[in-house]
Each structure stands twice: as C-alpha cells, then as structure tokens.
Design an enzyme around this catalytic site. Structure first.
Site, mmCIF file in Angstrom:
data_model
loop_
_atom_site.group_PDB
_atom_site.id
_atom_site.type_symbol
_atom_site.label_atom_id
_atom_site.label_comp_id
_atom_site.label_asym_id
_atom_site.label_seq_id
_atom_site.Cartn_x
_atom_site.Cartn_y
_atom_site.Cartn_z
ATOM 1 N N PHE A 10 -4.027 2.936 18.151
ATOM 2 C CA PHE A 10 -3.375 3.977 17.326
ATOM 3 C C PHE A 10 -2.449 3.177 16.131
ATOM 4 O O PHE A 10 -1.629 2.567 16.675
ATOM 5 C CB PHE A 10 -2.660 4.942 17.651
ATOM 6 C CG PHE A 10 -1.792 5.788 16.751
ATOM 7 C CD1 PHE A 10 -2.332 6.882 16.376
ATOM 8 C CD2 PHE A 10 -0.450 5.602 16.964
ATOM 9 C CE1 PHE A 10 -1.540 7.502 15.369
ATOM 10 C CE2 PHE A 10 0.285 6.351 15.923
ATOM 11 C CZ PHE A 10 -0.248 7.357 15.300
ATOM 12 N N CYS A 13 -7.380 -13.152 1.940
ATOM 13 C CA CYS A 13 -7.657 -14.461 1.498
ATOM 14 C C CYS A 13 -8.286 -15.342 2.821
ATOM 15 O O CYS A 13 -9.512 -16.206 2.455
ATOM 16 C CB CYS A 13 -6.619 -15.013 0.990
ATOM 17 S SG CYS A 13 -5.881 -14.372 -0.524
ATOM 18 N N GLU A 53 -16.781 -18.579 -4.368
ATOM 19 C CA GLU A 53 -17.701 -17.433 -4.493
ATOM 20 C C GLU A 53 -18.926 -17.626 -3.365
ATOM 21 O O GLU A 53 -19.232 -17.051 -2.563
ATOM 22 C CB GLU A 53 -18.221 -17.281 -5.710
ATOM 23 C CG GLU A 53 -17.242 -16.383 -6.551
ATOM 24 C CD GLU A 53 -17.689 -16.402 -8.024
ATOM 25 O OE1 GLU A 53 -18.071 -15.191 -8.548
ATOM 26 O OE2 GLU A 53 -17.865 -17.488 -8.691
ATOM 27 N N GLU A 62 -9.872 -9.881 -13.499
ATOM 28 C CA GLU A 62 -10.562 -10.782 -14.887
ATOM 29 C C GLU A 62 -10.576 -9.971 -16.194
ATOM 30 O O GLU A 62 -10.147 -10.622 -17.137
ATOM 31 C CB GLU A 62 -11.773 -11.181 -14.324
ATOM 32 C CG GLU A 62 -12.589 -12.096 -15.406
ATOM 33 C CD GLU A 62 -14.031 -12.726 -15.254
ATOM 34 O OE1 GLU A 62 -14.643 -13.325 -16.094
ATOM 35 O OE2 GLU A 62 -14.258 -12.531 -14.011
ATOM 36 N N PHE A 79 -9.935 -12.142 -7.002
ATOM 37 C CA PHE A 79 -11.252 -11.883 -6.375
ATOM 38 C C PHE A 79 -12.206 -11.338 -7.458
ATOM 39 O O PHE A 79 -13.257 -10.685 -7.329
ATOM 40 C CB PHE A 79 -11.446 -10.988 -5.399
ATOM 41 C CG PHE A 79 -10.467 -11.328 -4.229
ATOM 42 C CD1 PHE A 79 -10.683 -12.646 -3.569
ATOM 43 C CD2 PHE A 79 -9.611 -10.595 -3.823
ATOM 44 C CE1 PHE A 79 -9.701 -12.949 -2.617
ATOM 45 C CE2 PHE A 79 -8.555 -10.926 -2.840
ATOM 46 C CZ PHE A 79 -8.498 -12.116 -2.117
ATOM 47 N N CYS A 111 4.768 -5.117 3.952
ATOM 48 C CA CYS A 111 6.320 -4.758 3.697
ATOM 49 C C CYS A 111 6.967 -5.081 5.058
ATOM 50 O O CYS A 111 8.085 -4.675 5.216
ATOM 51 C CB CYS A 111 6.421 -3.227 3.406
ATOM 52 S SG CYS A 111 5.782 -2.349 4.759
ATOM 53 N N ARG A 156 -26.739 -12.140 -13.422
ATOM 54 C CA ARG A 156 -26.559 -13.230 -12.165
ATOM 55 C C ARG A 156 -27.112 -12.715 -10.940
ATOM 56 O O ARG A 156 -27.851 -13.379 -10.154
ATOM 57 C CB ARG A 156 -25.098 -13.181 -12.010
ATOM 58 C CG ARG A 156 -24.821 -14.398 -10.849
ATOM 59 C CD ARG A 156 -23.244 -14.682 -10.738
ATOM 60 N NE ARG A 156 -22.849 -15.719 -11.560
ATOM 61 C CZ ARG A 156 -23.053 -16.996 -11.286
ATOM 62 N NH1 ARG A 156 -23.304 -17.361 -10.201
ATOM 63 N NH2 ARG A 156 -22.648 -17.877 -12.272
ATOM 64 N N CYS A 181 0.856 -1.257 0.002
ATOM 65 C CA CYS A 181 -0.126 0.024 -0.048
ATOM 66 C C CYS A 181 0.755 1.406 0.089
ATOM 67 O O CYS A 181 0.471 2.253 -0.669
ATOM 68 C CB CYS A 181 -0.915 -0.073 1.302
ATOM 69 S SG CYS A 181 -0.097 0.235 2.794
ATOM 70 N N CYS A 238 -4.966 -9.550 5.621
ATOM 71 C CA CYS A 238 -5.017 -10.451 4.644
ATOM 72 C C CYS A 238 -6.307 -10.674 4.110
ATOM 73 O O CYS A 238 -7.180 -10.451 4.738
ATOM 74 C CB CYS A 238 -4.571 -11.896 5.558
ATOM 75 S SG CYS A 238 -4.805 -13.475 4.471
#
Length: 1499
Positions: free
Chosen positions: A488, A190, A1423, A949, A945, A81, A1027, A73, A188
């Site tokens: 903080f 995932c 999904e 695509e 995610f 990092c 969908r 980021c 995270c």
C-alpha cells in the site's frame, strides 16, 4: 482570529450555525497557542501562526537555505520531497528514537510540532558530505539529480534505524534494503535504479557487523521469499559458473589481489599531455565482466591527473615567467575516483561511523505538546493532544475534517479543489495512536487483536509480523493484512497513514478494508454524547465513500478477531495493480473459509474491492458455498458461476477494464481455492497456482574495465554535479533566490478537449488576495500569438476555440504561487462543446491529417512495382500493430524565471529547457525586441528526455509577456498534472503493414502505412515520423520497400520529442513483423533474424550504405555467449513444459540507431568558447545543455584531455545564448558529438598558440605556468570552436543511390537479452534477467555511458510494459500524475542486470573506431539503448505464446477477427486477457450497442 464559515454538508449540525459560534469558545479555553515548536536540522525553530494552506514542503521551500527538498508531484507518489522526522519511539520501553521518512508535499505543517525535521541539507554538505551522499555520488547514483535528495533521505532513515545505539550494533542486509519497501515511495527516471541500490548496499560491511547473505532467509511473512532461491541459482549459473573477478565488495574482496597488480595504464602515466588521437586498447579483455573495485577507507586517495589543479597568484607587478609557478589556490573534484588498476576504476569513500550522526535534540525529550490552533479567515487548523479534546471539538463542530497522514486529503486539496476549512490533525493523540501489544501469555488465548485506529501503518506491519510469528496460522488474518499494507502506497505514506484513514475514506479500492471485512472486524467509534459505539465492518459501508460513522464521532479502535485454537480456518488476501509497489489496486480481495471436520464449508466470507462502489461481500457466492465440500471441482464451478452473478460489470463500467476486473475476480478466487486447500492439507496442489510473482534481490555487473582509457578521457569520473545533487546544493530553476518584487504565474487551462470559447470572466480571480493582473490573447498581436518548433501553427493563448484538454487560455499572476494557482482556478470560462477526435482510427476515418506526404522507396518500389515484388514471395504476412505513447515524467516539471532589465528591453530568461535558441527566439518575438537582448540560460534540468526540446518554450514566453507588462520579475513552475497536460508525450503510433518472404524466410518485400498521433498541433510530429520510417528496418535487409508516413491531427495535447524520437516505434514494428513471420513459417525467430541481418555494402530503405562500422552480428554473437542465451532458451522451454500457471519467455534482439538530426541538416552544428585565465583556470562554454546525461562532465573531460590539465581546472557555469549563439537543441543523442568536436576545435586553436611555450617549459609543465608566459607575450587565450557534421545531407525524394547523401553520420548499435516470468492468473510479471551490450566506440566516460544504457533500458521497459496513457471519452487526459500513470520503480528492474560495452571482435582482437571521425572516436548513447526495453515485451510475448499453445489458442497474427496480437504496452491487463484460458472466456463482457469503454487509448 477570524474564523471560516463551515463547509456545506447534507446535514448541518444543529448545535451551531457557524464555525465561529461553535469553535470560538474552544479556542479561548483550550487551543490558546498558535505556535509550532520544532527543530529543523538541529536548530530550534518556532513557527508562529503559519500559513494554514502550507504543507511541510511549502514551509521548507520558503526557507532560503533549504531548497534541496523538491516538489515532484504534490501527491506523495514520487518521493522527491522526502524528509526525515526524528521522533521518540513510543513503542519502546527504553529511551529510543526512530527516523520516519515522510512526504513533505503531503505532511501537514502542524504535524512537526515537538519533532525534529531533518532535510538533505541537515545531514551533509559538499564540504562535509554524509557517507551516504558521498557513496550515491561516487557510485553514479545521481544523473539529473532532482530525485536524489528524496532518495538519499529515504535511505538515510533506513540506515539510521538500522543502528542500535545501546548495543552499538549496525544491522543491515540486502533484504532490508530491497524487500522491505524502504524505497518503494521513490521514483527515478534517469538511472535505472541499479547504481542507487549498489550505493545502499555498500553499507553492508563486516566491520559494522552487518549481515550479508547470498540467500537471505524469509521473514515471518514468508511469501516474499518464495522466488529467491531460483533467481539466486540463475545468477550463479547463468554466466557459466562463478566469476573469477572481484565482486566489488566494500572492504575488499578475496579476488581483489588480481586487480592489485601495477597498471601500465595508470592515471599517472599520461599518454599525452595535450591533444590525443583515439587510443588502441592496452589489453584485450575476455568476455568476463570486471566490476569496479569499491572500498571504504578512512583516507580516500585522489587521482592527480583529474583532480588537484593549482592556480597561479595574481599578476600585479610580477610580470615575470617564474611567477607562473607560484600557487594562490587549488581545487579538487567533489567526487573523484582514486585511481585505476589495469583500466578498472578504484572507488574509495569514507567509512561510516553510525555514532557520529545528528542527535535527537535533548529539549524535545522534555517537550510537553500543547493544543494548537492557527489560520486565517479561509482555513483554520487545530491540533488536539488528548482524545477528550478531539471529542469536544467534533461535538462542537462535526464538519471538522480529521487529518492524519493527509495522503488523501492533500490530494483532494491540491487536485480536486476541495476546501477543508476546519482541519484537525489527530496523529499526535496517544490514545488513538499507540497500540499496546498483548503479553505473550495473553496472546495465546486472545480472541482478537485490538489496534488503535491511528497506529501508523508501518508500525501495524511490524505488529502483524510479530504476532503472526508467535501465533502462526491462527493469526493468518494479520499476515494477510501485513501483506496488503506492504504494497500500500510508499514507505513515506505508510509511516504516517493509519487504518482509521484507510477505513473512514471508504475507498472502494482500499487494500485493508477487504481483509477487515472478511475477518469480521468491528470498529469502535467514540463521541462525546454516547461514548463508545460498535460499528461492525460488514455494515459500515453504505454507498460510494459513505459510511455509518456518526458525524460527531471518531474511530478509536479496530478489533480484529482471531479464530480459536483448533478451528480450521484460512484467510488470505490478494491485490492486483498496474505496478507491484506503491500502486492503487485494480482489484483487491480477501477470502476467509472455515471448514467442518468433514471438509465442508461451515462459513465463507468473500470480499472484493474495485468491483463495486464500495468494498463488497459476495453474498450469492457465500450462500452457494455453505455446506459444500470445499476441495471439489463442482464447488469451484459453483463459486465461479456465482461470482459472475455477484459482479456482472457492464462494458463501460467506471474505471474501465471490465474484462480484466471480472477475470481477476475469478482468477484470485481460483488461487485462493488452491492455496486454502494446500493449507488445509486436502490434496496435492500445483505450486504455480499458489505462488505469486515475488522478485528476489537485485544483482548484476557492469564490465568496468576500459582498455582505451587515457589520462582523463575514458575514465569513470562521476557526474561533476553529483555530490551537489546528493546534498541538495545543486540549484534548479525553482531553487533560485527570490527577486525583489517578483510575481508568480498561474495558468488558466481549458477543461474541454474541443470547444468554442464563449466567454472568459477574469473578475473572480482579480478580486482575490495578492492577484495583480492577467495576460491572454489580447496581450499579443494576432500574428504574434503563434509559435511552433518546425511549423508555426500553435497559439500561445487559445483564441475563440480550445483544441485540447489543458490548452492555455491565459495566465494570472500574483504575489505568491499559491495565490496565483488559486486565482487561475477561479477564472470562469463558458464553452460550447464540440466533438473531439482522439484516436488514430478516428483521425483516419475523419481524414484529419497534417500535411506530410513523405515516403521511403527501395527496389521495385522505385518503379511503383510493389505488386511484382509481392508476387515473387512464397508467403505474405500482414497486420495492424499499435504502440501507445509515453509520458516523459522527468522529475522536475517545466519551470521558468524571467528577469526584465530596466533598459533596452533586455531580459534574463532562465528556463528548464533543452533549447536555449528557440527559447530566445520566441521570447524575442513576443516581447518585440531583437534576440541580442534576450539571454536564455539554463544551468541544469531535472530531466528532459526530449520533453523540454520545444514544449518548454511557451512558459518562458508567458512570463516574458507579463514581465514586460509589469516590469517585474516573473516565475512559474508547473504542477505535475499541469505539466502532463501541456508537455505532450511520445507519439502513439499505428502501423498497417504487409511483408513478403521466401519459403525459407528471406525478406523480399515490405510495405507499410504508418500513422502517428500528433495531437492538436504539429510540433515535431513530422520529423518523428521521418525517423520512425528510417528505423522501420531495424537491422534487417529487405530489397523492396515502400513506407508511407501519415501525421494525424487530433484533439489531444501536442505530442513531441521523446528519447528515441520515433525510432523505438519503427524498430518495434520491425520486430513484430519478424515474430509474425517466424510463427507463420514455424521457424526459430533467432535464425530468421540472423539470415536477414544487413551485410556490409547493403543499403537501408533510405539508401544509406552499411559500412565497415557494422557490428550488430558481433553484438548478437558475443551477447549470446555471455548471456548463455541458447542454454537458457532451452531451460525456458523446459520450465514452460512443467508449469501450467507460470510461463517464462526469453529473447535476444538487436538495435541500430542513426545519429544526427536526420533531415534537419542545419541543426547538425555546434559552437564552443574556451577562455583560459592567466592563473591556469579554464572557463568552458558550449551550446549543449545538462539534463542529467553528463554532457557537462564529458565536455570538461575532453577539454582537460586536450589542454593537458586536470579535470577540475575546467569549469562550465551554464548554457547561455549570450555565450553561444544559435545553439542547436541538446537532442538526437548528438550532444557529445556536436559540442565535443566544437570543444576540441577550440582546444586545437589554443594548443597551437601554446605550442612554443610547451616546447620551452617541457611536457610536464602545468597549464598555469604555460598560460602565464603566453599572457605576458600577449597571446590570445580565448578561442571559439565550431563544428558541423560532415558527409550527411539526405534529401527526401532523391532515390538515386549514387547521389543521395547519408541521413545519419553513423549508427550506434547494441543488443539486449531479457528473460521474464509471467503469472498467468493475474498478468503480473517480473524480469528475471537482462543482459545488454552496446557499441559506443571509445567511451569518453564509461560510467556515464553505463548510466545512460541502464536508465534508457528501464525507461524503455516502462514504455513497452506498464506505462499506459489514457483519456476519457470526452477527451480529458486521465493519466496525469504518479497515482494514475506508473513508471518503473526500484522493484521493477531486472533481478539480474548485466551491462557491457563492445570491445573486440569475435576472436578477441581489439576493435578500432578511428573511421568514425567523431570526438575521441566515441558514439552517442542517450537514446539508442531505450529500444532494448522491448526485449522485456517480446519475452513476455513468448511467455504468453507458450500459454496460448497450452490452452489450444492460435498464435498466428494477421488482420482478421481471430488473429492474435499483443500490442504495446504489454500491461498486466493485456497479458492476462491474452492467455486465452477458460477463466478469461467465462469473464468475457459482452459489449451492448452504444456502449463504449470508459477509457480511450489513442493509438
């Protein structure tokens, strides 16, 4: 050394006209060295005259062998990092070291002088992993792996600090891991965090004398522990009593003997050497969850069925069959399971020996730091080592920027284009850094605590805790400060940031400043001319980010007063943010009140942050309280009224949330008034007013038994790259080695949402160092400057007009990434602003749509007689429901690398993409060569995610255009803010619906207009709407349905695919309708659901028949039992009846998710290519891509199972268009279905060819022997597999139930149950418990499926609760980094988190999924579980509903002004304002004519 000119300031220093004149004498006399001396992973390193623009991360990633530390980021908000600094512990009198986790993306490079830098590579490798790396990998704590090195390093620092080398004691508890904030700076996307916490907790073992306590005692700062006992009880009692199964405790469990029985289904008893039909379960499990058996051992075993393949020697002249038995080499899995016991995996890992760790280099004990100076003509760094050196420098050049942890400065440099030409690193000055603790005797009589201004916040936390433990309530100010510091930022920032930085930046939302101001603290500044200067805090802040600190002075100490013994004083602090951990405040406050002997107010200081341009005292309120009896209702009313005068925010106040901020002003004072009364002992106070939401330690189980387990398929094998990801050896696009002559791209982005482009001046950029050239619309023919995933309507480069904030105008390229980024910002663009359309409502009003026109009809809708259908209804309900978007926030931003060939126009295109075919096609189009000369490749993505695509395609194309032009390799990795501007999001959707029911709640008619916010181009918005419509029913039968979809055209970025692809939005609307019906009829919503569930033989609104695979009723029944739902639902009602200021909610909701590429029929195909080499090794190619979901692992498992070889014999290099042509994108949860069947097809062909050799050599013959003989007989050992999904083929507009084909191949189904608690004063909440059960068929790999279930759920929880995307009124995206956009962190997951898979019917009989005709009878799972995150939303809604009932507010929905609704996401703001109490009414902000909200939510 050339020196920069000073930055322009309001008052230029009188003593020196230029930086050169002021600083050159100091450089010549004091700052004589440009060399940074340090150690990196144990190796002595000297960095001479470093690049002054580099952070520590820039330096680390410039080293070819240190790519494990990632850029996620750039603002210290994600932790990717994280590295560890090993430094002497200055607070210890002994020769001790400490380990500091820090954000390398922020940390100044100069700050590592004299320190030991440890990166993830320094603690272990795949060949010799650190126990932490091994455990995170084996316990499934790494999926995409991009965040993993940072998480490993945060845990590493914690574990190293837990060991005392002198006493040889290792002390680590669950509280240390979860409650002390060691992981709050790591994100995270995932895993759902649970397996990472489990891996960390595996270090709590008896033989290391760790401390494992079920009910940890609270530390001195006791407020953190208040909620724990109740949640521990919930864990113990929620499942109906203590478990009979192994707890999975490292070192063994008292119940493990149960699992030690020999297994008739062990890995050695292979069910089939080759292709195996789906197996029926060997045993019938009961409802109890059985976790994996986890043990530490000095000699981990391995499972020969999956690991330990051997390979035949080279042929040469030995062309005889017998030589196929010889072995040239062998392999083993990097992270292997040891065995299974009755279908339960046994996970073994090495014991941890704390005294074998990387040592602190001896030379650094003797290192004498010297003043440093390095830089160039643009920027220069100084590092003084003594206070007088710093004062001399500030005296000579007052404009010099002082930098400690750089947590704010580096953000300004990276994102606000600030240029601090003269920067001074001040954190290595002992006089400013080291706070001396008073002796105990001195402490008893101390009137103040004096803190050195640069004391790191982590050290200050510990000092506050220690002093509070000794002084008790006299040191209440320190406990208040500690509490604020705990929340903080993240631990990495707290390890290096200081109070001085917090104070001097004068942020109006500072967490510490209200406490210091309320306490009456005094700042000591010092300069060369006057020496020490006292600056009272109450006069320090004069305007926004402006203070009374003299330009040539530095803050040296903070004096914090302590009340005298016997003084009746209470000081408390509070903070409200979007997320509890690591978040900036919305409102932060501190209150101090002193009473006389008659309980009247003698003195009151009431301070707020976030309510004004500065931290502000409430002067009117303070005056109104003086002399009043404190614990008296009239006093409270006076204070609340006065606060509204002190803080009368307008509707459009900067920062938005005017109503919420004013409500918090009152709510937090209301809390303090009660809490202080309790502290003073003035009467009985309701504890729920006082207690804030504090989560307890996480627990929960997975049901790890798998009765369907086969030799390889069905085993809980860790992600094949997990260990590489844990050691930093897994290679992502930006980690790939540099190529000779390569260049870096920098994108030029629009700063306007909608405007005409008047001119673009590239000259300032081209004049900058290292810049080579640029590309823009003129580099492509007009007809080639267009692309799109479905409709080609989006320009690569803006042409004459920009249509969203961040649209790409062109790309500059240069010799380095920093040069390219700087040059891109230097391009001058002139605009003529046009009015933007941002929201769905604005699009509807302007009739701004993309062509779509699709609808679903069922029942009377087919005859256009919906009026008749509604006429038959006893009750009709209607509403307008909104659901916000969601940022993908994959940890690896979009990245690409293009390497042009010297001939034929060929290109190697590496891209972090889910869609190699589309990447290949559009690179081919923009470069003008056929697709057979473009090889699009991807090894792995750091998350996708759906966001990669389609939206990844243009970045590869930009590089390809430049690479063709320059004939040089090109690379690009987006910064986080660029990625969020460009990659689109989940679609914000709005539904305007009407539903009719019978008097007993049977659905009879449903009609809706559904709108999604596509953004400025179509991308896949039409397919997302399709969908959405086909999931608008969720799991409920309605005989008459009319659904219309509309795709809105607006001036925001182009929204795109996102996990669920419109289905979560559709099912959310279905559940909103169910709640509205239940509330309108005053019936139980669970009964309403059950009576409306589909039955086998009924049809969906798209006329697909519900078949024998319908398992939702089973799931609801079984999960209801295992979660003890009915009993807990009653307990929630009891809790709500007894508690006024806390409310709980609970719900149980099903999901039905269709599997296939819906109406994109052509995408439902896949190819695979398998090559068996004559040594017995297997190379597997398929069209799927790996983004952390474990697809490569599952495909290798299928191939190993079918070919009858160990898993480690199968290898997949990457996904490549040169190996698999025309591959469909890895999306729609169909990766395993499509590619798995193609792999099986290839295996079937090979097995048929090898059948005679298996018959000849026997079923136990190794593959190397079989293929060796086959090769000598000239048998083809390569096979192309292919599969296309049968049955499906829905066509929109076909309403004939007899001829319409299914839209979906099958439905993945599930159910979720969540219980929450909401703090009605703030809107804060916590998820007390979640239970999930999914029907995944016969799981190919339960561990990977559980990872998908838990990760998807937590992502869905974020979608429905805290993840809010916001724009400014002029159309700029505001939420474009972790500072403003909050995803769930470690402490947001359910406190009790149980997951299981459907195995049996309600009588315990094994289910069969053979009817599915899917690979290994499995189901797609990526999904479907995400929607179950809505159980948290609806549980919150239930809690708020209970509060509204208590407050006499309506709970009925509808479309009128008085109708109640709670839209998604249910942020703390929305929850608080929905309570409907007197404080909300008092704080109501009247909207004046012409006023607009500061922020815009575009649903």
């Amino acid at each position: 050394m050339a020196l920069p000119s000073p930055p322009k300031t309001a008052a230029n220093p009188p003593r020196a006209a230029t930086a050169a004149e002021a600083l050159t004498p100091l450089i010549e006399s004091t700052y004589t060295s440009p060399d940074i001396h340090c150690y990196v992973n144990g190796k002595k390193t000297v960095i001479s005259n470093a690049n002054p623009h580099w952070t520590l991360l820039d330096y680390i990633r410039a080293q070819s062998n240190l790519k494990g530390t990632k850029l996620g980021c750039g603002e210290g908000g994600c932790g990717a990092c994280t590295v560890v600094l090993q430094v002497p512990d200055s607070s210890s009198e002994k020769r001790r070291i400490k380990h500091l986790a820090v954000n390398a993306c922020l940390f100044p490079l100069v700050g590592i002088d004299g320190k030991h830098v440890i990166t993830v590579e320094g603690i272990g490798s795949v060949d010799r992993p650190h126990p932490l790396q091994e455990r995170v990998a084996k316990m499934h704590g790494s999926q995409c792996g991009f965040c993993t090195p940072g998480i490993v390093m945060s845990l590493y620092a914690m574990i190293r600090n837990a060991y005392d080398p002198e006493t040889k004691r290792f002390t680590l508890s669950e509280r240390d891991i979860e409650m002390e904030g060691h992981l709050d700076g790591n994100l995270c996307r995932c895993t759902g965090y649970k397996p990472i916490l489990n891996a960390a907790k595996s270090f709590i073992v008896e033989n290391l004398e760790g401390q494992l306590t079920e009910e940890p005692t609270a530390p001195a700062g006791a407020e953190d522990g208040k909620a724990e006992k109740e949640v521990v009880d919930l864990v113990r009692n929620g499942c109906g009593g203590p478990s009979k199964q192994s707890c999975g405790r490292p070192g063994g469990c008292c119940r493990d003997k149960l699992s030690e029985q020999p297994s008739e289904n062990s890995s050695n008893d292979s069910k089939s050497q080759t292709s195996t039909p789906p197996t029926e379960p060997a045993t019938s499990p009961d409802n109890e969850h059985i976790p994996a058996i986890v043990r530490a051992t000095d000699k981990p075993e391995h499972d020969p069925a999956v690991s330990g393949a051997t390979y035949a020697k080279p042929l040469k002249s030995k062309e005889k069959e017998c030589f196929g038995k010889e072995t040239k080499t062998s392999t083993s899995l990097e992270t292997e399971i040891s065995s299974t016991k009755k279908g339960v995996p046994v996970v073994q890992f090495k014991e941890y020996a704390p005294d074998t760790e990387l040592i602190f280099p001896a030379a650094l004990w003797k290192y004498e730091p010297r003043p440093l100076c390095y830089g160039n003509d643009k920027k220069i760094w100084f590092r003084p080592t003594k206070l007088d050196q710093l004062l001399e420098l500030k005296d000579a050049y007052p404009s010099a920027k002082l930098i400690g942890g750089a947590s704010e400065v580096q953000v300004e440099v990276r994102f606000k284009n600030s240029d601090f030409a003269v920067s001074v690193y001040v954190s290595d000055i002992p006089e400013l850094r080291q706070t001396k603790m008073p002796l105990e005797a001195e402490l008893e009589t101390a009137k103040e605590l004096v803190v050195s201004a640069n004391t790191p916040l982590t050290e200050l936390e510990n000092i506050c805790k220690e002093v509070y433990a000794k002084l008790g309530k006299r040191a209440m100010v320190l406990e208040a400060l500690r509490k604020q510091l705990r929340y903080f930022a993240g631990r990495q920032i707290r390890n290096v940031a200081s109070l001085a930085g917090n104070i001097a930046t004068a942020s109006p939302i500072s967490d510490a400043n209200p406490v210091l101001l309320a306490a009456g603290a005094t700042l000591e500044a010092v300069n060369k001319s006057k020496g020490s200067i006292d600056l009272p805090m109450n006069k320090f802040f004069v305007a926004y980010r402006t203070t009374t600190l003299p330009p040539d002075a530095v803050l040296s100490r903070i004096r914090i007063p302590l009340p005298a013994p016997g003084v009746r004083e209470v000081l408390k602090a509070y903070k409200q943010a979007k997320r509890k951990d690591d978040d900036i405040a919305i409102v932060t406050t501190a209150f101090r009140v002193r009473l006389d002997d008659d309980n009247n107010v003698e003195e009151a200081t009431i301070v707020y942050g976030g309510m004004a341009p500065t931290t502000k005292e409430s002067l009117k309120t303070q005056e109104s309280l003086r002399g009043k009896p404190w614990f008296h209702s009239e006093t409270l009313d006076i204070a609340l009224a006065s606060l509204l005068e002190d803080y009368d925010l307008p509707y459009g106040v900067p920062g938005g949330m005017a109503d919420y901020r004013k409500t918090l002003t009152l709510s937090l004072f209301f809390r303090f008034w009660h809490e202080s009364a309790a502290e003073f002992g003035l009467g009985n106070v309701d504890a729920t007013v006082i207690d804030e939401i504090h989560r307890a330690i996480s627990t929960g189980t997975r049901d790890d038994v798998n009765p369907y387990e086969q030799r390889v398929v069905g085993k809980q094998i860790a992600h094949l790259s997990a260990l590489k990801q844990c050691t930093g050896e897994a290679e992502y696009i930006d980690d790939m080695p540099n190529f000779e002559n390569q260049l870096y791209g920098g994108l030029v982005l629009s700063s306007k949402a909608h405007a005409k482009l008047l001119s673009v001046d590239w000259e300032p950029a081209l004049a900058m160092p290292g810049v080579v050239a640029y590309i823009d619309k003129n580099c492509l023919a007009k007809e080639d400057n267009i692309w799109g995933s479905i409709r080609k309507d989006e320009p690569f480069f803006a042409d004459g007009e920009v249509r969203h904030h961040g649209q790409v105008i062109g790309m500059v390229y240069a010799e380095t990434a920093l040069q390219a980024q700087a040059a891109a910002k230097a391009v001058k663009v002139e605009y003529e602003t046009l009015p933007p359309i941002l929201t769905i409502d604005e699009a509807i009003e302007a009739n701004s749509y993309f062509p779509h026109g699709k609808m679903l009809k069922k029942g009377l809708a087919l005859q256009d007689k919906m009026d008749e259908a509604f006429a038959k209804c006893d009750r009709i309900f209607e509403g307008q429901t909104r659901m916000g978007g969601q940022e993908h926030f994959y940890l690896e931003t979009n990245a690409a690398l293009v390497i042009p060939s010297g001939e034929d126009g060929c290109m190697e295109v590496w891209s972090s993409t889910q869609n190699t075919m589309e990447t290949q096609e559009f690179v081919s189009a923009v470069t003008g060569v056929p697709s057979n000369r473009i090889n699009a490749r991807v090894k792995r993505m750091g998350g996708g995610f759906g966001g990669k695509e389609s939206r990844s395609v243009p970045f590869a194309c930009y590089l390809a255009i430049a690479a063709k032009k320059e004939k040089r390799p090109m690379r690009l990795m987006l910064n986080r803010d660029e990625d969020m501007l460009l990659s689109g999001q989940r679609h914000p959707v709005q539904a305007r619906w009407r539903v009719g029911v019978s008097k007993d709640g049977i659905l009879l008619a449903m009609e809706a207009d559904v709108y999604d916010n596509a953004g400025f181009s179509q991308d896949m918005s039409g397919a997302v709407m399709d969908r959405c419509l086909t999931h608008f029913d969720n799991s409920y039968e309605c005989p008459n349905v009319l659904l219309r979809g509309h795709v809105c055209k607006t001036n925001i970025h182009s929204n795109t695919a996102y996990r669920g692809f419109g289905a979560p939005q559709g099912m959310y609307f279905a559940e909103v309708m169910m709640y509205n019906i239940a509330e309108g009829l005053d019936v139980d919503v669970d009964e309403l659901r059950l009576k409306n569930l589909y039955k086998v033989g009924e049809h969906t609104p798209f006329l697909q028949r519900i078949d024998e695979d319908w398992h939702v009723p089973l799931l609801l029944e079984q999960l209801g039992r295992s979660a003890d739902y009915r009993k807990r639902k009653k307990a929630v009602d009891d809790f709500n009846a007894k508690n006024r200021w806390k409310k709980r909610g609970i719900c149980l909701i099903p999901t039905k998710f269709g599997l296939s590429f819906a109406t994109a029929l052509h995408l439902n195909q896949a190819g695979a290519y398998i090559k068996i080499y004559h040594d017995g090794s297997v190379l597997l190619h398929h069209g799927g891509t790996e983004m952390g979901q474990g697809l490569y692992t599952k495909m290798c498992q299928i191939a190993a199972q079918e070919l009858g070889t160990p898993l480690d014999a199968i290898f997949t290099q990457d996904s490549s268009t040169y190996q698999i042509a025309n591959a469909s994108p890895t999306a729609a949860s169909s990766g395993s279905d499509l590619n798995g069947m193609a792999v099986k097809d290839a295996c079937d062909q090979l097995n048929e060819r090898l059948k005679p050799y298996r018959e000849r050599f026997g079923k136990d013959a190794p593959l190397k022997q079989i293929v060796h003989a086959a090769y000598l007989d000239r048998v083809n050992l390569a096979a192309n597999g292919f599969w296309k999904m049968p049955r499906i083929g829905f066509q929109w507009g076909n309403y004939d139930v007899n001829t319409v084909k299914p839209m979906y191949y099958y439905f993945t189904q599930g159910a979720g149950c969540s219980e929450v608690e909401v703090d009605l004063l703030t809107g804060d909440s916590t998820v007390l418990r979640t239970d999930l059960m999914m029907d995944v068929g016969n799981s190919i790999n339960p561990a990977i499926d559980y990872g998908q279930i838990e990760g998807a759920f937590v992502q869905g929880q974020g979608l429905f609760t805290m993840e809010e995307t916001l724009w400014t009124r002029t159309g700029e995206l505001f939420t474009r980094g972790p500072g403003t956009y909050k995803i769930p962190g470690f402490s947001d997951i359910p406190q009790v988190f149980n997951t299981s898979l459907l195995r049996t019917d309600n009588e315990g009989k094994p289910l069969s999924w053979n009817h599915l005709r899917s690979v290994q009878s499995s189901k797609g799972i990526g999904e479907p579980p995400l929607f179950l995150g809505c159980t948290v939303f609806f549980a919150m809604r239930e809690a708020i509903k209970a509060a509204r009932k208590m407050n006499g507010q309506s709970i009925l929905g509808g479309v009128g002004k008085d109708a109640w609704k709670l839209d998604s996401p249910a942020t703390a703001e929305r929850l608080r304002l929905a309570v409907g109490d007197d404080l909300v009414r008092r704080a109501d902000v009247k909207r004046k004519e012409g006023e607009t909200n500061f922020f815009v939510a575009v649903a």
